[in-house]
Every structure is written in structure tokens, then in C-alpha cells.
Design a protein around this motif. Structure first.
Motif, PDB file in Angstrom:
ATOM      1  N   ASN A 268       0.817  -1.209   0.000  1.00  0.00           N
ATOM      2  CA  ASN A 268       0.000   0.000   0.000  1.00  0.00           C
ATOM      3  C   ASN A 268       0.853   1.262   0.000  1.00  0.00           C
ATOM      4  OD1 ASN A 268      -2.352  -1.574   0.250  1.00  0.00           O
ATOM      5  ND2 ASN A 268      -2.046  -1.724   2.467  1.00  0.00           N
ATOM      6  N   VAL A 269       2.174   1.083   0.010  1.00  0.00           N
ATOM      7  CA  VAL A 269       3.054   2.245   0.194  1.00  0.00           C
ATOM      8  C   VAL A 269       3.260   3.000  -1.107  1.00  0.00           C
ATOM      9  CG1 VAL A 269       5.330   3.015   0.947  1.00  0.00           C
ATOM     10  CG2 VAL A 269       4.187   1.152   2.139  1.00  0.00           C
ATOM     11  N   LEU A 270       3.659   2.312  -2.165  1.00  0.00           N
ATOM     12  CA  LEU A 270       3.934   3.039  -3.403  1.00  0.00           C
ATOM     13  C   LEU A 270       3.672   2.188  -4.632  1.00  0.00           C
ATOM     14  CD1 LEU A 270       6.913   2.336  -4.953  1.00  0.00           C
ATOM     15  CD2 LEU A 270       7.762   3.298  -2.812  1.00  0.00           C
ATOM     16  N   ASP A 271       3.316   2.869  -5.694  1.00  0.00           N
ATOM     17  CA  ASP A 271       3.297   2.301  -7.039  1.00  0.00           C
ATOM     18  C   ASP A 271       4.440   2.948  -7.809  1.00  0.00           C
ATOM     19  OD1 ASP A 271       1.143   0.631  -6.682  1.00  0.00           O
ATOM     20  OD2 ASP A 271      -0.328   2.024  -7.512  1.00  0.00           O
ATOM     21  N   LEU A 272       5.258   2.120  -8.439  1.00  0.00           N
ATOM     22  CA  LEU A 272       6.384   2.604  -9.230  1.00  0.00           C
ATOM     23  C   LEU A 272       5.994   2.549 -10.697  1.00  0.00           C
ATOM     24  CD1 LEU A 272       9.387   3.525  -9.234  1.00  0.00           C
ATOM     25  CD2 LEU A 272       9.978   1.115  -9.582  1.00  0.00           C
ATOM     26  N   HIS A 273       5.955   3.708 -11.340  1.00  0.00           N
ATOM     27  CA  HIS A 273       5.593   3.825 -12.745  1.00  0.00           C
ATOM     28  C   HIS A 273       6.890   4.016 -13.529  1.00  0.00           C
ATOM     29  CE1 HIS A 273       1.423   4.609 -11.325  1.00  0.00           C
ATOM     30  NE2 HIS A 273       2.052   5.293 -10.373  1.00  0.00           N
ATOM     31  N   VAL A 274       7.325   2.994 -14.225  1.00  0.00           N
ATOM     32  CA  VAL A 274       8.610   2.998 -14.931  1.00  0.00           C
ATOM     33  C   VAL A 274       8.384   3.521 -16.343  1.00  0.00           C
ATOM     34  CG1 VAL A 274      10.571   1.605 -15.666  1.00  0.00           C
ATOM     35  CG2 VAL A 274       9.344   1.017 -13.555  1.00  0.00           C
ATOM     36  N   LEU A 275       9.058   4.600 -16.704  1.00  0.00           N
ATOM     37  CA  LEU A 275       8.816   5.279 -17.972  1.00  0.00           C
ATOM     38  C   LEU A 275       9.896   4.974 -18.996  1.00  0.00           C
ATOM     39  CD1 LEU A 275       7.711   8.802 -16.661  1.00  0.00           C
ATOM     40  CD2 LEU A 275       6.348   6.724 -16.965  1.00  0.00           C
ATOM     41  N   ASP A 276       9.529   5.151 -20.254  1.00  0.00           N
ATOM     42  CA  ASP A 276      10.458   5.108 -21.380  1.00  0.00           C
ATOM     43  C   ASP A 276      10.282   6.419 -22.128  1.00  0.00           C
ATOM     44  OD1 ASP A 276      11.830   4.780 -23.754  1.00  0.00           O
ATOM     45  OD2 ASP A 276      10.786   2.948 -24.374  1.00  0.00           O
ATOM     46  N   SER A 277      11.208   7.343 -21.918  1.00  0.00           N
ATOM     47  CA  SER A 277      11.075   8.675 -22.521  1.00  0.00           C
ATOM     48  C   SER A 277      11.917   8.834 -23.784  1.00  0.00           C
ATOM     49  CB  SER A 277      11.468   9.755 -21.501  1.00  0.00           C
ATOM     50  OG  SER A 277      12.834   9.637 -21.148  1.00  0.00           O
TER      51      SER A 277
ATOM     52  N   LEU B 159       0.104   6.434 -18.083  1.00  0.00           N
ATOM     53  CA  LEU B 159       0.655   7.001 -16.863  1.00  0.00           C
ATOM     54  C   LEU B 159      -0.403   7.772 -16.085  1.00  0.00           C
ATOM     55  CD1 LEU B 159       2.941   7.735 -14.947  1.00  0.00           C
ATOM     56  CD2 LEU B 159       3.550   9.602 -16.502  1.00  0.00           C
ATOM     57  N   LEU B 160      -1.120   8.655 -16.750  1.00  0.00           N
ATOM     58  CA  LEU B 160      -2.097   9.478 -16.052  1.00  0.00           C
ATOM     59  C   LEU B 160      -3.271   8.642 -15.549  1.00  0.00           C
ATOM     60  CD1 LEU B 160      -2.022  12.706 -18.241  1.00  0.00           C
ATOM     61  CD2 LEU B 160      -1.040  12.368 -15.970  1.00  0.00           C
ATOM     62  N   ASP B 161      -3.707   7.661 -16.318  1.00  0.00           N
ATOM     63  CA  ASP B 161      -4.774   6.776 -15.844  1.00  0.00           C
ATOM     64  C   ASP B 161      -4.300   5.969 -14.632  1.00  0.00           C
ATOM     65  OD1 ASP B 161      -6.391   7.681 -17.863  1.00  0.00           O
ATOM     66  OD2 ASP B 161      -6.194   5.893 -19.117  1.00  0.00           O
ATOM     67  N   GLY B 162      -3.069   5.475 -14.686  1.00  0.00           N
ATOM     68  CA  GLY B 162      -2.545   4.655 -13.598  1.00  0.00           C
ATOM     69  C   GLY B 162      -2.351   5.429 -12.315  1.00  0.00           C
ATOM     70  N   THR B 163      -1.826   6.647 -12.408  1.00  0.00           N
ATOM     71  CA  THR B 163      -1.644   7.453 -11.196  1.00  0.00           C
ATOM     72  C   THR B 163      -2.985   7.886 -10.620  1.00  0.00           C
ATOM     73  OG1 THR B 163      -1.319   9.419 -12.589  1.00  0.00           O
ATOM     74  CG2 THR B 163       0.654   8.271 -11.822  1.00  0.00           C
ATOM     75  N   ALA B 164      -3.962   8.137 -11.481  1.00  0.00           N
ATOM     76  CA  ALA B 164      -5.278   8.540 -10.993  1.00  0.00           C
ATOM     77  C   ALA B 164      -5.973   7.401 -10.246  1.00  0.00           C
ATOM     78  CB  ALA B 164      -6.149   9.007 -12.161  1.00  0.00           C
ATOM     79  N   ARG B 165      -5.787   6.166 -10.710  1.00  0.00           N
ATOM     80  CA  ARG B 165      -6.458   5.017 -10.092  1.00  0.00           C
ATOM     81  C   ARG B 165      -5.699   4.461  -8.890  1.00  0.00           C
ATOM     82  NH1 ARG B 165      -6.789   3.126 -15.478  1.00  0.00           N
ATOM     83  NH2 ARG B 165      -5.194   1.594 -14.941  1.00  0.00           N
ATOM     84  N   SER B 166      -4.439   4.819  -8.748  1.00  0.00           N
ATOM     85  CA  SER B 166      -3.600   4.218  -7.718  1.00  0.00           C
ATOM     86  C   SER B 166      -4.138   4.500  -6.319  1.00  0.00           C
ATOM     87  CB  SER B 166      -2.168   4.745  -7.824  1.00  0.00           C
ATOM     88  OG  SER B 166      -1.391   4.294  -6.724  1.00  0.00           O
ATOM     89  N   ALA B 167      -4.212   3.435  -5.506  1.00  0.00           N
ATOM     90  CA  ALA B 167      -4.598   3.585  -4.106  1.00  0.00           C
ATOM     91  C   ALA B 167      -3.393   3.614  -3.179  1.00  0.00           C
ATOM     92  CB  ALA B 167      -5.536   2.440  -3.703  1.00  0.00           C
ATOM     93  N   ALA B 168      -2.200   3.516  -3.751  1.00  0.00           N
ATOM     94  CA  ALA B 168      -0.990   3.556  -2.933  1.00  0.00           C
ATOM     95  C   ALA B 168      -0.774   4.959  -2.375  1.00  0.00           C
ATOM     96  CB  ALA B 168       0.214   3.120  -3.757  1.00  0.00           C
TER      97      ALA B 168
END
Length: 538
Positions: free
Chosen positions: A316-325, A362-371
């Protein structure tokens, strides 16, 4: 050397479906090597684990008794080899948790990627590999920790992040210190490899290597041998053995400042300004990257295409969103580099760093994240940085998000409007440490702070650093970049701990890297409190 019996190694716990024949699918490889005998230690490149989940992780090794063989095959024949693997609760392997066998094929440089599942969350395991035959060899032992379960009481998550490890510009002493930390995992933000020639004496390493190491990497053999050269470092191997790693690339794993199918135009004569030719080069770089790192099957490339961006939960602490820029960005404007002007080009709304699909993901995932924390593993600096101390001149780094200002606005506005929980950005690339507030409008002091950016320095790129330099003085000049909280230009890594209440970043630095044996110290520490965006000194 202590050897396990084949009966003991293969008996007991079962093999997960993900671990069976991971590399056999799609590779015929002809006959298998019936009774392998090696001219040297086949595990000279070490072992590694990566991408931890609550029930497992991926294990990696590569059979390479002659890692720098000029044909790029590591001293192995054109035959597949069986490699047995074992995961245990204890370092003496008295309590085996999972085990099985995998096939190392020449098409993938005899690398092995085993995806282990069925383990318990939030605990340490030990792993090793074993070759088969009458002269079997056992690998070094690695340690890997599964991620905490999503449900249940939240605890603390601890990790380090690093980037930019130019092999010939410095020793990897930082990794030796990192290996001694108590961490759940390591995040690598890119520039694991550098494509340039290593120089006549391999820079500070004081070695003489074959002429093939003196030119830029273009072919699969080039990239394989440059990776192997990097992976031979004992300090790097120690950090890989100690923790699961989560990796993404930046530019130098292929070529400096590449953007999608656009190569850097000032390359040294190779015709990779042609997109088709550059795709061939990318395919070689991507394959060698996969062959040498603990990546899961979804990150195995298909030619010049691969999906590197992904999301890993840690309780429940964090979600790590790994990007490829790099893979989806538009080319840099105005010839790249750092320069004033180019405002219309930089702010073109059609331009993107992440590409439309990854940006939505990314934006959908961060918006839904409960972490509690949404942590972005990012490559180039997001914060606006005026690099000219003259208040009348805005000089921007066009390879950073400053070269894509509307894309940055979309990202920060999206995080703000969705109410994403505590966004924190980890950034590499710039060979210096920076702490910044990420604001909706960097030019308005009253504008809301959306997130905190912790940019970390290099492991070795740029050689010895200093606590401050002229770049830092320019960036922190009064009134130029008021959202920047701190700057340091020494080498090292950043240690992060997070729980329900706060996230803390400790900047661990070394006084020198051009010779081995440097001590490590903490240059500064910052905290971000839950629901209070922006970093404060600890």
C-alpha cells in the motif's frame, strides 16, 4: 567447489509455468550441448534478479566463460545449454522454495531469464544457477526480496536509484557502498551503457583493449561486448547480487539523444540518420540490453520495438511507474543542445516525450492508484531550468522536458486535476543532484506545487564531481529558478525510504571516482510529507 547433486537440485518444489522454457519458445537452436565443459568460469558476468512482485521475481545470468570474445558469443559454442536454478529461504539452500531448469540459447547470447512465482510476499530469498554435465559449475549466490502484498498493514519501503555509469570515466565504488545498504530494490534510470569508444587506456581503468572497443557501438557484437565489459565490474556485480533491480533505458544504451526512429545527426559517419538503418542499430542495442539484464518476457524486444514502460506495486506504500522517454518522443527542436529561444517550437502542442499511449497509461494509472505514493521512474529533468543566470535570458536544455513544454504542462496538469496521491519523480541523466518543486506554472510563485522531483547524480559519468560548480551556481542564482531547492555535482546514488507518513531521500555521495576506494557520505536529506507536495530539508 561445493556441488549439488542433480537429484537434490531437481527434486522437491515444482517449477512455475513462467519459468519453463522461457527462452526455448521461438528458438530451435539445434542440438543441446550434451556434456558442457568450459575453458573458464561460465558465470563471470555474475547473477542478478529484477522486477520484484509479491510472489516472485525474474532471475538472470549469462553463460560467458570468455566474456570479451571478439565474436560476441562469450566463449560459448553455437549450441544451447541447460542451466538449473534454485531459490531457497536460506543462504545455505537447506530450505528450497522453488527450482527448475532453463535453456540458454545462442540466439540470446546464452542468457537466462527465469520468472519465478509462487513465493511469499515481502521476504528475502537466495538463488543460484548450476550448469549441467560431468563438470558442473555453481554460480555465485544472489539475494532477492519479493514485494510486499497489496493488502494488509503498510510498512516501509526502502530503495536506491542510480543512473549514468560510464565505465571508463570512473570506478563503480558507489555500487559497493549501495550493496551494503538495507534495501528492498534498486531502480536504474538509464545510461547503464555508453556507446562511445573506451579510449586507448580505457580511461581511468588503465587497461588496453582490442581495437573493437575503440569505436562507437553499432552492431549486435559491439553492444554485447560493451555490456559484457561493463558487467565484469565486481562492484556492479555485488549490487546486482544484493538486490532486485528495476531498469529502464535512457539514450546512451543506443546513441546519445536518440528520439524514436531519429538518430543523433552528428554521429561518426555511420548512416544511421536513415530511419531504417537506425532501427537496425536500435534492434541490436535492445537485444544486447535484454540479454544482459534481469528483465521479464514482456520487455524482450521484437526487432526495434519493445515496451519498456510498466508499473510495479509495493504494498500500500507506493506504485512505481517505470517510464520510457526515448522510444516515443518527438525529435529535439532547434538542433538539440542548450540554447535560448525556440519558444514556439518547444511549446508545440503536438510534441510529446512519452507518446500519446504511454502518457494516457501514466495518467490513468496514477489517478487510479490507491498507494500512498506515486513514484515515477523518469529519465530527463522535468523541472523548468533556466540555465543562464541573466534574468533576461531563458536558456533551455532541449533534450529535457524544457524542450517539450506543452507535454510537461499536460503531465503536471493531469496529475493535479486527477488528485493523484503524492506524485514523486525520480530523474537521472544530468550527472548532478537536484531537488525541485514541480509547479503548474513555474513562472508564477503562487502556482500550486504538483509534485516533487528528486534528480540523482551519476555513478561515474563526468569523472570526479564537486559539491558545487558553475552550472550549479547558475541554476541557483537568485531569482532564476526559485523552485529548485538544492544542487550538488558529486557522484553517487540516492536512497529513498517511504511509509504512510513521509518519503525521505538521502543523497549519498563520493568525493572521487577516478580511483577506487572512495568513502561515502550523505550530502543532504529531504522529506516529502503525505498530502503536502514539495520537499523540505530533513
Amino acid at each position: 567447489m561445493h556441488l549439488l547433486s542433480r537429484r537434490r537440485l531437481l527434486g522437491g518444489a515444482g517449477v512455475t509455468a513462467a519459468a519453463l522454457g522461457l527462452h526455448a519458445a521461438g528458438f530451435s537452436s539445434g542440438r543441446a550441448w550434451a556434456n558442457p565443459r568450459f575453458d573458464g568460469d561460465p558465470f563471470r558476468l555474475g547473477v542478478a534478479s529484477g522486477d520484484p512482485a509479491a510472489d516472485g521475481f525474474v532471475l538472470w545470468t549469462r553463460l560467458a566463460p570468455d566474456p570479451l570474445a571478439l565474436d560476441g558469443l562469450g566463449g560459448m559454442p553455437a549450441e544451447s545449454a541447460q542451466v538449473e536454478w534454485q531459490v531457497a529461504h536460506d543462504e545455505s539452500f537447506g530450505r528450497v522454495a522453488a527450482q527448475g531448469a532453463a535453456r540458454a540459447v545462442p540466439e540470446l547470447a546464452h542468457s537466462v531469464h527465469v520468472e519465478v512465482a509462487g513465493l511469499s510476499p515481502g521476504r528475502d530469498y537466495f538463488y543460484r544457477f548450476r550448469t549441467t554435465g560431468s563438470e558442473a559449475v555453481i554460480s555465485p549466490v544472489g539475494r532477492a526480496r519479493t514485494a510486499p502484498a497489496r493488502r494488509g498493514r503498510s510498512g516501509e519501503v526502502s530503495f536506491a536509484f542510480a543512473s549514468c555509469q560510464c565505465w571508463y570515466e570512473g570506478f563503480y565504488t558507489a555500487y559497493r557502498h549501495m550493496a551494503g545498504e538495507d534495501l528492498d530494490f534498486v531502480v536504474h534510470l538509464g545510461d547503464y551503457l555508453y556507446e562511445y569508444g573506451v579510449g586507448a587506456t580505457a580511461g581511468v581503468r588503465g587497461m588496453r583493449l582490442d581495437a573493437s572497443f575503440q569505436h562507437e557501438t553499432y552492431t549486435l557484437t559491439d553492444y554485447r561486448n560493451r555490456h559484457a565489459l561493463t558487467r565484469l565490474d565486481a562492484d556492479l556485480q555485488a549490487a546486482h547480487q544484493a538486490f532486485c533491480w528495476i531498469l529502464t533505458w535512457d539514450d546512451h544504451e543506443v546513441e546519445n539523444n536518440w528520439a524514436a526512429d531519429v538518430a543523433q545527426l552528428d554521429s561518426d559517419g555511420f548512416p544511421d540518420s536513415d530511419p531504417a538503418a537506425f532501427r537496425q542499430r536500435k534492434a541490436a542495442a535492445f537485444q544486447a540490453y535484454y540479454e544482459h539484464l534481469p528483465l521479464r518476457l514482456p520487455q524482450r524486444p521484437s526487432g526495434s520495438s519493445v515496451r519498456m514502460y510498466r508499473r510495479l506495486p509495493f504494498g500500500n506504500v507506493l506504485d512505481l511507474h517505470v517510464l520510457d522517454s526515448r522510444s516515443y518522443r518527438d525529435d529535439q527542436v532547434c538542433g538539440d543542445g542548450t540554447k535560448p529561444g525556440c519558444d514556439a517550437e518547444r511549446s508545440d502542442p503536438a510534441r510529446s516525450v512519452l507518446g500519446a499511449e504511454q502518457e494516457r497509461w501514466l495518467l490513468d494509472g496514477t489517478a487510479r492508484s490507491a498507494a500512498r505514493w506515486n513514484v515515477l521512474a523518469n529519465q530527463t529533468l522535468i523541472a523548468q531550468v533556466d540555465q543562464d543566470p541573466d534574468p533576461d535570458v531563458l536558456s533551455s536544455g532541449l533534450d529535457m522536458w524544457d524542450g517539450y513544454t506543452t507535454a510537461r504542462d499536460r503531465l503536471l496538469r493531469g496529475l493535479y486535476d486527477s488528485g493523484a496521491n503524492n506524485p514523486v519523480v525520480l530523474t537521472g541523466d544530468i550527472h548532478r543532484s537536484v531537488v525541485a518543486d514541480l509547479k503548474l506554472d513555474f513562472d508564477d510563485p503562487a502556482s500550486p506545487v504538483v509534485a516533487t522531483e528528486f534528480a540523482g547524480t551519476s555513478i561515474s559519468s563526468g569523472q570526479d564531481g564537486a559539491a558545487t560548480d558553475q552550472v550549479g551556481r547558475n541554476w541557483l542564482a537568485a531569482g532564476v529558478n526559485p523552485h529548485l531547492k538544492w544542487h550538488n555535482a558529486q557522484r553517487g546514488y540516492t536512497r529513498v525510504t517511504a511509509d504512510d507518513r513521509r518519503l525521505r531521500a538521502d543523497y549519498r555521495v563520493l568525493p572521487y571516482v577516478t580511483r577506487p576506494g572512495a568513502p561515502v557520505s550523505t550530502a543532504a536529506s529531504f522529506v516529502v510529507e503525505n498530502d503536502r507536495p514539495g520537499a523540505q530539508p530533513a
